[in-house]
Design an enzyme around this catalytic site. Sequence first.
Site, PDB file in Angstrom:
ATOM      1  N   SER A 142       0.833  -1.059   0.173  1.00 43.85           N
ATOM      2  CA  SER A 142      -0.189  -0.060  -0.102  1.00 43.85           C
ATOM      3  C   SER A 142       0.857   1.324   0.083  1.00 43.85           C
ATOM      4  CB  SER A 142      -0.872   0.010   1.206  1.00 43.85           C
ATOM      5  OG  SER A 142      -1.414   1.272   1.560  1.00 43.85           O
ATOM      6  N   TYR A 154      -1.724  -1.327  10.335  1.00 40.95           N
ATOM      7  CA  TYR A 154      -1.877  -1.365   8.797  1.00 40.95           C
ATOM      8  C   TYR A 154      -0.440  -0.994   8.361  1.00 40.95           C
ATOM      9  CZ  TYR A 154      -3.876  -1.183   4.195  1.00 40.95           C
ATOM     10  OH  TYR A 154      -4.056  -1.444   2.756  1.00 40.95           O
TER      11      TYR A 154
HETATM   12  N1  LIG Z   1      -8.669  -0.526  -1.372  1.00 41.70           N
HETATM   13  C1  LIG Z   1      -7.805   0.217  -1.111  1.00 41.70           C
HETATM   14  O1  LIG Z   1      -7.858   1.403  -0.989  1.00 41.70           O
HETATM   15  C2  LIG Z   1      -6.223  -0.316  -0.783  1.00 41.70           C
HETATM   16  C3  LIG Z   1      -5.325   0.539  -0.904  1.00 41.70           C
HETATM   17  C4  LIG Z   1      -3.980  -0.125  -0.730  1.00 41.70           C
HETATM   18  C5  LIG Z   1      -3.702  -1.302  -0.342  1.00 41.70           C
HETATM   19  N2  LIG Z   1      -4.927  -2.100  -0.367  1.00 41.70           N
HETATM   20  C6  LIG Z   1      -4.536  -3.638  -0.237  1.00 41.70           C
HETATM   21  O2  LIG Z   1      -5.036  -4.316  -1.385  1.00 41.70           O
HETATM   22  C7  LIG Z   1      -5.313  -5.773  -0.997  1.00 41.70           C
HETATM   23  C8  LIG Z   1      -6.766  -6.205  -1.281  1.00 41.70           C
HETATM   24  O3  LIG Z   1      -7.657  -5.587  -0.480  1.00 41.70           O
HETATM   25  P1  LIG Z   1      -8.875  -4.829  -1.458  1.00 41.70           P
HETATM   26  O4  LIG Z   1      -8.800  -3.399  -1.310  1.00 41.70           O
HETATM   27  O5  LIG Z   1      -9.340  -5.411  -2.615  1.00 41.70           O
HETATM   28  O6  LIG Z   1     -10.282  -5.153  -0.211  1.00 41.70           O
HETATM   29  P2  LIG Z   1     -11.324  -6.319  -0.239  1.00 41.70           P
HETATM   30  O7  LIG Z   1     -11.702  -6.149   1.085  1.00 41.70           O
HETATM   31  O8  LIG Z   1     -12.197  -5.876  -1.155  1.00 41.70           O
HETATM   32  O9  LIG Z   1     -10.617  -7.721  -0.867  1.00 41.70           O
HETATM   33  C9  LIG Z   1      -9.825  -8.336   0.278  1.00 41.70           C
HETATM   34  C10 LIG Z   1      -9.995  -9.801  -0.009  1.00 41.70           C
HETATM   35  O10 LIG Z   1      -9.223 -10.440   1.096  1.00 41.70           O
HETATM   36  C11 LIG Z   1      -9.989 -11.659   1.745  1.00 41.70           C
HETATM   37  N3  LIG Z   1      -9.395 -12.009   2.828  1.00 41.70           N
HETATM   38  C12 LIG Z   1      -9.334 -11.312   4.266  1.00 41.70           C
HETATM   39  N4  LIG Z   1      -8.720 -11.944   5.014  1.00 41.70           N
HETATM   40  C13 LIG Z   1      -8.227 -13.061   4.389  1.00 41.70           C
HETATM   41  C14 LIG Z   1      -7.636 -14.202   5.049  1.00 41.70           C
HETATM   42  N5  LIG Z   1      -7.172 -14.451   6.196  1.00 41.70           N
HETATM   43  N6  LIG Z   1      -7.089 -15.003   4.032  1.00 41.70           N
HETATM   44  C15 LIG Z   1      -7.315 -15.151   2.760  1.00 41.70           C
HETATM   45  N7  LIG Z   1      -8.175 -14.023   2.252  1.00 41.70           N
HETATM   46  C16 LIG Z   1      -8.591 -13.083   3.054  1.00 41.70           C
HETATM   47  C17 LIG Z   1     -11.324 -11.278   1.762  1.00 41.70           C
HETATM   48  O11 LIG Z   1     -12.242 -12.138   2.021  1.00 41.70           O
HETATM   49  C18 LIG Z   1     -11.391 -10.171   0.519  1.00 41.70           C
HETATM   50  O12 LIG Z   1     -11.916 -11.212  -0.630  1.00 41.70           O
HETATM   51  C19 LIG Z   1      -5.030  -5.719   0.527  1.00 41.70           C
HETATM   52  O13 LIG Z   1      -3.749  -6.125   0.862  1.00 41.70           O
HETATM   53  C20 LIG Z   1      -5.267  -4.371   0.810  1.00 41.70           C
HETATM   54  O14 LIG Z   1      -4.278  -3.943   2.155  1.00 41.70           O
HETATM   55  C21 LIG Z   1      -5.934  -1.703  -0.705  1.00 41.70           C
END
Ligand SMILES: NC(=O)c1ccc[n+]([C@@H]2O[C@H](COP(=O)([O-])OP(=O)(O)OC[C@H]3O[C@@H](n4cnc5c(N)ncnc54)[C@H](O)[C@@H]3O)[C@@H](O)[C@H]2O)c1
Length: 300
Positions: A142, A154
């Site tokens: 991130s 985080y």
């Molecule tokens: N959305 C943002 O603004 C953003 C920004 C920077 C980084 N990220 C990162 O992107 C990645 C994806 O997140 P997202 O934004 O798509 O969120 P999201 O919640 O839409 O997707 C995350 C997925 O991970 C799964 N998950 C959660 N815990 C888990 C576990 N213990 N084992 C296996 N799967 C698990 C969830 O069920 C979900 O399907 C994450 O690492 C998040 O930190 C997101």
Amino acid sequence: MLFERGQVAVVTGAGSGIGLALAHAFAREGLSIVLADVQVDALAAATTAIGEHGVQTLARQVDVSKSEQVEALAAAAIERFGRVHVVCNNAGVSPNGDPWMGPISTWEWVMGVNFWGVVHGIRAFLPHMVMSGGGHIVNTASIAGLYPGFAASYDASKHAVVAVSEGLYHSMQSAGLPVGVSCLCPGWVRTGILDSDRNWPAEMGERPPVDPVSEVAMKYVRRAIDEGMTPGVVADLVLDAVRDQKFWVFPHPDFLQIAIDRFHRIEEGVNPVAPEDTPGMPPRSQMMAEMMAAMGMPPA
Ligand SMILES: NC(=O)c1ccc[n+]([C@@H]2O[C@H](COP(=O)([O-])OP(=O)(O)OC[C@H]3O[C@@H](n4cnc5c(N)ncnc54)[C@H](O)[C@@H]3O)[C@@H](O)[C@H]2O)c1
């Protein structure tokens, strides 16, 4: 790396958001997709949707914080397809609860999924990738991995993912091993991340409540995420990075200046300064005033 039909991509957190978009993007290139997620209903829906690309799929319910489950995922993928070419260690969660006064379980959960999940994914798949001729590992960090200021647990987990990714990259380079590494550092992306506690593990006890101060920031973060980049655009940038063997993937270069300014202050020995302006957010002074009011304190 050139994509070819029949190659295999593994995506953790494939049930939603960026992971689901990555699965779609690799499937459009003709790759078979191994979908892993802890949330069964989302995993089932995602598997059906990915199958519509006409590619082979394998779905596994996996909690990435558990090494034995990630190792079983790798074994199942190799048994089914014989090879794995791309691994996206993407599953991640964002915390609720006060990091200093709230329950320690928040830290354990966030580090378990965001940090250990990535370490487990690398260790489970890397030996196979090295022995079978190479591949590419994408770790989702991130922009919070380059400067702190979102939520302490985080930020810490994502700094660790950046460090792990660079460490892995150096190891592969110095040993001359054919495994590429990319580190994805997005800003705001329109996903379900703010509702991460839908997957709070029952074994960790009660779900930590959102404290009133965090609630103020959350209101604005939710708006920024709802208006954020679509996951599909992020996924396309990841595919470009894998194709071009690029380490850094910055979908939001407008956040980078904050990290650069931080490093200038480090160089000058100046104490940390929270950024007044973060893209997509109101000025920090406005949020601070609202937080003081939420605590029942007079404005500073
Ligand atoms: N959305 C943002 O603004 C953003 C920004 C920077 C980084 N990220 C990162 O992107 C990645 C994806 O997140 P997202 O934004 O798509 O969120 P999201 O919640 O839409 O997707 C995350 C997925 O991970 C799964 N998950 C959660 N815990 C888990 C576990 N213990 N084992 C296996 N799967 C698990 C969830 O069920 C979900 O399907 C994450 O690492 C998040 O930190 C997101």
